[in-house]
Motif scaffolding. Structure first.
Motif, PDB file in Angstrom:
ATOM      1  N   HIS A   1      84.803  39.428   4.666  1.00 58.92           N
ATOM      2  CA  HIS A   1      86.126  39.472   5.283  1.00 58.92           C
ATOM      3  C   HIS A   1      87.228  39.549   4.235  1.00 58.92           C
ATOM      4  O   HIS A   1      88.278  40.146   4.467  1.00 58.92           O
TER       5      HIS A   1
ATOM      6  N   ARG B   1      89.958  42.344   4.229  1.00 62.20           N
ATOM      7  CA  ARG B   1      91.371  41.964   4.291  1.00 62.20           C
ATOM      8  C   ARG B   1      92.165  42.707   3.227  1.00 62.20           C
ATOM      9  O   ARG B   1      93.260  43.209   3.493  1.00 62.20           O
TER      10      ARG B   1
ATOM     11  N   LEU C   1      92.577  46.263   4.395  1.00 62.27           N
ATOM     12  CA  LEU C   1      93.544  46.367   5.485  1.00 62.27           C
ATOM     13  C   LEU C   1      94.955  46.203   4.979  1.00 62.27           C
ATOM     14  O   LEU C   1      95.879  46.903   5.412  1.00 62.27           O
TER      15      LEU C   1
ATOM     16  N   GLU D   1      95.928  36.082   9.986  1.00 63.90           N
ATOM     17  CA  GLU D   1      95.327  37.268   9.375  1.00 63.90           C
ATOM     18  C   GLU D   1      93.804  37.212   9.443  1.00 63.90           C
ATOM     19  O   GLU D   1      93.145  38.207   9.752  1.00 63.90           O
TER      20      GLU D   1
ATOM     21  N   VAL E   1      91.403  39.986  11.110  1.00 66.74           N
ATOM     22  CA  VAL E   1      90.531  40.742  10.209  1.00 66.74           C
ATOM     23  C   VAL E   1      89.057  40.538  10.568  1.00 66.74           C
ATOM     24  O   VAL E   1      88.267  41.497  10.575  1.00 66.74           O
TER      25      VAL E   1
ATOM     26  N   VAL F   1      98.213  43.094   8.199  1.00 65.19           N
ATOM     27  CA  VAL F   1      96.838  43.610   8.185  1.00 65.19           C
ATOM     28  C   VAL F   1      96.686  44.788   9.153  1.00 65.19           C
ATOM     29  O   VAL F   1      95.580  45.121   9.569  1.00 65.19           O
TER      30      VAL F   1
END
Length: 274
Positions: A3, A7, A10, A161, A165, A201
């Motif tokens: 992740h 992240r 993104l 976030e 995400v 994001v």
């Protein structure tokens, strides 16, 4: 890909996505770009200009192709004025049986749906094979409802976030699509801080509703149909839930109601250009 890596990716792509979305909205409305979406922004119904047609509505509905409009800035609660149908949106997925029923209903009738997915729910992986062809064709759109349905206003910026995400990862890895820019904050709870964190994001469009089937709780099929009779009207975004069995019994009657009222169904991507 973990992740944290996602992240970072993104965050890198969100700036370009948010800029493009904001510029398109300003071209349609004449407003100045904002640095972050406003929690109190009203949905715009100002038509944009585009020659790109959407897919035609379901075979049982009036064939009324429409042109995509620029995506408005801020919170969206309705479709543009004059849209000859509804955006039927479905949240959560607590019941695997209801997710399956919705998928089969869509496949059988051609109804176009937008699912706001909580990836923590096993229903989405249980029926991924059934949903993938519908998602790939564009008949079903997937959007972000957070990983496990927290009240985002109670989380830190990092927590907001991370929720989006993690769910983004799940949708992309399971169905091969990018759910940006639409997110639906659980319970409808959001503010300027939540919107800004989500936009960082790539989730720059909070998507709420203008009518509900009220089936987030365990109500009867008759009650659900009664709410549909109230809210299945042109240009409405209607929220339903894939949580309780009353929804399964209501689906055939909801399809008939759309046919009787000659209402098309549209995904968000059918209506708005990204």
């Amino acid at each position: 890909m973990d992740h944290r890596t996602t992240r970072r990716a993104l965050l890198a792509s969100a700036a370009g996505l948010l800029t493009a979305t904001t510029v398109a909205a300003c071209a349609a409305t004449g407003r100045r770009p904002a640095t972050a979406p406003s929690a109190t922004a009203r949905p715009t119904t100002t038509p944009g200009s585009s020659s790109t047609p959407t897919a035609t509505p379901t075979p049982t509905q009036t064939a009324t192709p429409i042109a995509r409009r620029p995506l408005p800035a801020g919170t969206v609660t309705a479709l543009p004025e004059g849209t000859p149908g509804i955006a039927w949106t479905v949240d959560d997925g607590a019941s695997s049986d209801v997710v399956e029923a919705y998928a089969r209903f869509a496949a059988d009738t051609g109804t176009r749906l937008t699912f706001f997915v909580n990836g923590v729910r096993p229903s989405w992986t249980d029926h991924a094979d059934l949903l993938r062809p519908l998602v790939a064709s564009g008949q079903v759109q997937l959007a972000n409802h957070t990983w496990d349905h927290p009240a985002l206003t109670k989380l830190s910026d990092q927590g907001i976030e991370d929720e989006l995400v993690r769910n983004h990862d799940f949708i992309e890895q399971t169905f091969g699509v990018d759910a940006r820019p639409y997110f639906r904050p659980p319970f409808g709870y959001h503010d300027a801080r939540v919107d800004a964190a989500a936009a960082r994001v790539g989730y720059s469009t909070p998507l709420l509703w203008y009518g509900t089937l009220a089936d987030s709780g365990n109500i009867s099929s008759d009650q659900i149909v009664g709410f549909a009779e109230q809210w299945f009207l042109p240009a409405h975004i209607v929220i339903g839930h894939a949580n309780f069995p009353g929804t399964i019994g209501a689906l055939p009657r909801l399809g008939k109601l759309l046919e009787e009222r000659r209402l098309a169904t549209f995904t968000l991507d059918d209506v708005f250009g990204r």
